[in-house]
Design a protein around this motif. Structure first.
Motif, short mmCIF file in Angstrom:
data_model
loop_
_atom_site.label_atom_id
_atom_site.label_comp_id
_atom_site.label_asym_id
_atom_site.label_seq_id
_atom_site.Cartn_x
_atom_site.Cartn_y
_atom_site.Cartn_z
N GLU A 1 8.41 5.87 6.04
CA GLU A 1 7.77 4.74 5.35
C GLU A 1 7.48 3.61 6.33
N ARG A 2 8.42 3.37 7.20
CA ARG A 2 8.21 2.31 8.20
C ARG A 2 7.01 2.66 9.07
N LEU A 3 6.90 3.93 9.43
CA LEU A 3 5.78 4.35 10.28
C LEU A 3 4.46 4.33 9.50
N LYS A 4 4.54 4.63 8.21
CA LYS A 4 3.32 4.61 7.39
C LYS A 4 2.73 3.20 7.30
N LEU A 5 3.60 2.21 7.46
CA LEU A 5 3.11 0.83 7.40
C LEU A 5 2.36 0.43 8.66
N THR A 6 2.56 1.19 9.73
CA THR A 6 1.90 0.86 10.99
C THR A 6 0.50 1.48 11.00
N ARG A 7 -0.11 1.43 12.14
CA ARG A 7 -1.47 2.00 12.25
C ARG A 7 -1.44 3.50 12.50
N MET A 8 -0.29 4.07 12.41
CA MET A 8 -0.15 5.51 12.67
C MET A 8 -1.06 6.33 11.76
N SER A 9 -1.79 7.26 12.37
CA SER A 9 -2.65 8.15 11.56
C SER A 9 -1.89 9.43 11.26
N VAL B 1 15.97 -0.20 8.40
CA VAL B 1 15.39 1.09 8.77
C VAL B 1 15.25 1.15 10.28
N THR C 1 0.61 9.87 1.97
CA THR C 1 -0.27 8.96 1.22
C THR C 1 0.58 8.08 0.32
N ALA C 2 -0.07 7.07 -0.27
CA ALA C 2 0.67 6.18 -1.17
C ALA C 2 1.22 6.98 -2.34
N GLN C 3 2.45 6.64 -2.72
CA GLN C 3 3.08 7.35 -3.82
C GLN C 3 2.35 7.08 -5.12
N TRP D 1 16.31 3.58 14.00
CA TRP D 1 16.64 4.89 14.55
C TRP D 1 17.94 4.74 15.35
N GLY E 1 0.81 -1.22 0.00
CA GLY E 1 0.00 0.00 0.00
C GLY E 1 0.84 1.26 0.00
N LEU E 2 2.14 1.12 -0.27
CA LEU E 2 3.00 2.31 -0.31
C LEU E 2 3.01 2.96 -1.69
N LYS F 1 -3.38 -2.87 7.74
CA LYS F 1 -2.01 -2.60 8.18
C LYS F 1 -1.58 -3.56 9.29
N HIS G 1 12.36 6.06 7.71
CA HIS G 1 11.59 6.00 8.96
C HIS G 1 10.12 6.31 8.73
N MET H 1 2.96 1.39 17.94
CA MET H 1 2.37 1.96 16.73
C MET H 1 1.32 1.02 16.14
N TYR H 2 1.40 -0.26 16.52
CA TYR H 2 0.38 -1.21 16.06
C TYR H 2 -0.67 -1.47 17.14
N GLN I 1 -6.69 0.49 8.80
CA GLN I 1 -5.77 0.06 9.85
C GLN I 1 -5.82 -1.44 10.06
#
Lengths: 324, 500
Positions: free
Chosen positions: B329-337, A96, B497-499, A98, A61-62, A85, B327, A113-114, A82
């Motif tokens: 992108e990794r966060l976008k994969l989570t449930r983060m709004s 990736v 958003t998705a690229q 930190w 979904g990226l 996800k 980072h 985050m999940y 969600q």
């Protein structure tokens, strides 16, 4: 185009007519139809630029497809819901992380985050730390970890929220043999219960062969084959493979003579090498040598081995270099 | 000769990053613009207006210019002149609005081409001295001009001293001519006779039909000296500039008064004589002694705003690092709004800016900052200012290609904006709207940091309350919300958003 909906709910991951094009260039992914079963390790192979990463990014979904649809357990991925996800875990090709955070902090961050409940997150994090042998380094900032440890943590982060589908993008790249063995062991264990699905992209044919239940080979954006590794190996010929290196390129007549002894492969990209596949190839070896001697070429080296997934890969995608 | 290919490579890289190149080229030009706004003469609309309180105690003098007795008030005339002073290049010399000339026209002296929209001073002349000084002390006014009670008397005396001096010299010349011995100096007795004649009035000249000089009532040349006092804060650039302008205006005003007086007496004068009388009127500057401030006191709020603007670079580079290092992108994969991301990124920076304020305030105190207001009064303003900076950082991070570009672009935006916001020195305004909800709206008012600077100066340096900064806080809040909405919208669409 009508959307084919069969198998959508039984497939862990499905793609229907998935296409991605950039500007006016050729399609990076061209009408991809795919069904990945629940509980399997699916190897997605292809040379550089074949469209593997584009496919994975669309499945995550990226990246927005130009056309077509992708599903996870029947739910369309592009909705970005969600619930979708939460079903996905990703171990990207690049680590990736930190640099300033510790191992524990990473697991805690991604777990939170999940929305993993705190108690479950603590116990799952501990389990992953033990499973990936990160215990001694749990309070170390990631910037002080070795490359191998970072890759292990990278994989652990994909699992911390207990996803149904785990996408591993070249997970063993840059690992030493010990770490690679540990990694392969973990991947095998992941699908033992038949609940979780692993999608693996790799350039290591050995890795794909050992771990994958099924393999799909992608080139120029199209899925060329999709089958179990053994079936694919059989598809290019029964028996063993004999590789012969010569002092110069063989003549067409020589190649014609050799075809009497098995399936001959010759690629102008490696002009001094002939590959012959067939059953009982060792019994025929003296006659092959005689035939070559008669054509005045000199044998520099010979190798006899069973067919591999690499043979399948090279046969399908050719030997010419990509990313030119 | 390896430098040649190296230079070519550098040049090619520069030419292929047009976004950065654009700003790099514009940056010096933009600085020239800023400094012209601050110090240059870029046109009648681009001028700083100074706030001048006038305490006018001038009592005037009773005069009769032939139309009956009247009171001449030169203090009032001087205030009118100050009000009429404008930045117009075509401003004429001081003259009367009316057709009256000579001494009778003194009351209506004005600058010829008055342009209210480009006036130099906002003059307030209804204040008592204590209130005027208090308002200067609190920064409401750049200076307070105190006109003493004897101003008209002293100014007229100076002028008449010139006039009578010329008349007396003319009498001496005439005496010499009459005596038949050119060049002979009169004796003391002869001089006394001439003075007596003059005091009685010679009655030789008819000023107007039916009016002789001895029938006029003119101020005594024995008036006491009068000293005008201009009070202000010496560390305030506005006071320094006001002082220079008021001095010039006063000199010109007195010359004008003198010239009018000489016009009255010109028929008694020998040709070619210029006024050279003793000046009974003087202007002195005095420091408002409520609190001694330094230039540094005015700069500390500006430095705080500059630090807030430096957040733009820090935040945008951090956001870009999130992007380029995967980072985000990794966060976008989570449930983060989207909200999670913005709030999660904003809060730490807000906290940092408050800590930064405390450290900066502490250091400023250490180096001699004379604040009246408490540091805590500035916290809310700093939080609002930080939000504006974060919003700008979001916009930059939405457009930039990498962290290097974000850093360069942020700096090139933040530094000029800090100057334009008056962080270091007052800048002249380009007025957009003369009346915007009861306030003048200038171009710099569109920057939220302009309001942050003003409000911080008012609260920290002058210790004013919320009511004094209400307008600036409101404008700052509105502009911050607008900027934040634009930033969030752009960043969400381009990065979260998705690229495509």
């Amino acid at each position: 185009m009508e959307l084919r909906t069969e198998n959508l709910t039984v497939s862990a991951v499905a793609a229907r007519g998935l296409c991605k094009g950039y500007d006016r260039g050729p399609l990076a992914v061209d009408s991809l139809d795919l069904d990945i079963r629940q509980g399997e390790v699916f190897g997605l192979l292809g040379p550089n630029g074949a469209g593997k990463t584009t496919t994975i990014r669309m499945l995550l979904g990226l990246l927005r497809p130009t056309s077509g649809h992708a599903f996870i357990h029947g739910e369309e991925i592009s909705t970005g819901r969600q619930s979708v996800k939460s079903k996905l875990g990703v171990c990207p090709q690049e680590t990736v992380l930190w640099p300033e955070l510790t191992v524990s902090e990473h697991l805690n961050l991604i777990g939170r985050m999940y929305d993993v409940p705190a108690r479950k997150l603590r116990s799952d994090s501990e389990r992953l730390i033990e499973e990936f042998s990160l215990g001694e380094k749990r309070h170390q900032p990631v910037k002080r970890l070795s490359g191998g440890l970072k890759r292990r943590l990278n994989l652990a982060l994909a699992l911390v929220h207990g996803p149904d589908v785990i996408m591993l993008d070249e997970p063993s790249a840059g690992l030493d043999p010990q770490s690679r063995a540990l990694l392969w062991e973990r991947i095998t264990e992941l699908t033992k219960d038949g609940r979780r699905t692993v999608i693996l992209t790799t350039h290591s044919m050995e890795e794909a062969d050992r771990l994958s239940h099924r393999v799909g080979i992608l080139d120029h954006g199209k899925l060329l084959v999709l089958d179990a590794p053994d079936s694919l190996k059989r598809s290019i010929g029964e028996g063993d493979t004999l590789e012969i290196e010569l002092d110069r390129a063989p003549s067409p007549d020589t190649l014609g003579t050799l075809r009497e002894y098995g399936q001959v492969e010759y690629d102008a990209a490696l002009p001094n090498t002939i590959t012959i596949r067939g059953l009982d190839i060792m019994d025929r070896f003296p006659r092959i040598v005689q035939a070559l001697a008669a054509s005045t070429v000199v044998i520099s080296n010979t190798r006899l081995r069973p067919n591999t997934l690499e043979d399948v890969f090279l046969k399908l995608t050719g030997r010419s270099l990509r990313d030119k | 000769m390896r430098f040649v290919p190296l230079s070519l490579i550098v040049f090619k890289r520069m030419s292929r990053d047009l976004f950065t190149l654009f700003f790099a080229i514009l940056f010096p030009a933009f600085f020239v613009f800023i400094f012209s706004m601050a110090f240059g003469k870029t046109g009648p609309m681009r001028n700083q207006r100074f706030d001048l309180a006038v305490v006018n105690r001038d009592e005037g003098v009773r005069v009769n210019f032939g139309a009956g007795p009247d009171t001449l008030r030169l203090g009032r005339a001087l205030v009118g002149v100050l009000e009429s002073l404008s930045y117009s290049r075509s401003s004429g010399w001081m003259s009367s609005d009316s057709s009256s000339s000579g001494l009778a026209g003194l009351d209506s002296l004005r600058f010829a081409s008055r342009r209210p929209e480009s006036a130099v001073f906002n003059v307030a002349d209804t204040l008592q001295e204590a209130e005027a000084l208090r308002k200067v002390s609190s920064g409401d006014y750049d200076a307070a001009l105190m006109i003493p009670a004897g101003f008209t008397r002293a100014a007229m005396a100076t002028a008449m001293q010139d006039a009578t001096g010329r008349i007396f010299l003319g009498a001496v010349d005439r005496f010499s001519a009459r005596s038949g011995s050119p060049g002979r100096k009169p004796t003391a007795a002869e001089i006394q006779n001439m003075i007596d004649d003059f005091a009685r009035g010679p009655g030789k000249a008819q000023k107007k039909p039916g009016t002789s000089l001895d029938s006029l009532s003119l101020p005594s040349m024995k008036a006491a000296p009068a000293t005008l006092r201009l009070a202000g804060d010496p560390s305030n650039l506005g006071f320094t500039m006001t002082g220079g302008i008021v001095k010039n205006v006063l000199d010109q005003f007195l010359k004008s008064v003198s010239r009018r007086s000489l016009e009255e007496a010109k028929e008694f004068l020998p040709a070619g004589l210029e006024p050279a009388g003793r000046d009974l009127v003087s202007l002195e500057n005095s420091s408002v002694a409520v609190r001694t401030r330094t230039v540094f006191d005015y700069q500390v709020p500006g430095i705080i705003v500059f630090a807030l603007l430096m957040l733009v670079s820090l935040v945008s580079v951090t956001l870009m690092l999130d992007l380029t290092q995967g980072h985000l992108e990794r966060l976008k994969l989570t449930r983060m709004s989207t909200l999670d991301y913005f709030v999660g990124n904003t809060l730490p920076w807000l906290a940092l800016s408050v800590v930064q304020l405390a450290l900066l305030f502490g250091a400023a105190k250490l180096f001699g900052y004379h604040n009246v207001g408490s540091m805590f009064a500035g916290v809310g303003l700093v939080v609002l200012g930080s939000l504006s900076s974060i919003a700008l950082a979001l916009i930059v991070a939405s457009m930039a290609k990498n962290e290097k570009q974000a850093s360069i672009v942020s700096t090139m935006i933040a530094v000029p904006v800090s100057f334009l916001s008056g962080a270091f020195f007052p800048v002249r305004d380009v007025v957009i709207l003369k009346d915007f909800f009861g306030h003048r709206l200038a171009l710099t008012d569109l920057s939220p940091w302009t309001h942050t600077t003003r409000a911080l100066v008012a609260t920290l340096t002058f210790g004013k309350g919320f009511s004094a900064v209400r307008w600036d806080v409101l404008m700052q809040a509105i502009l911050t919300v607008v900027l934040f909405l634009v930033g969030v919208l752009l960043f969400s669409r381009r990065r979260l958003t998705a690229q495509r």
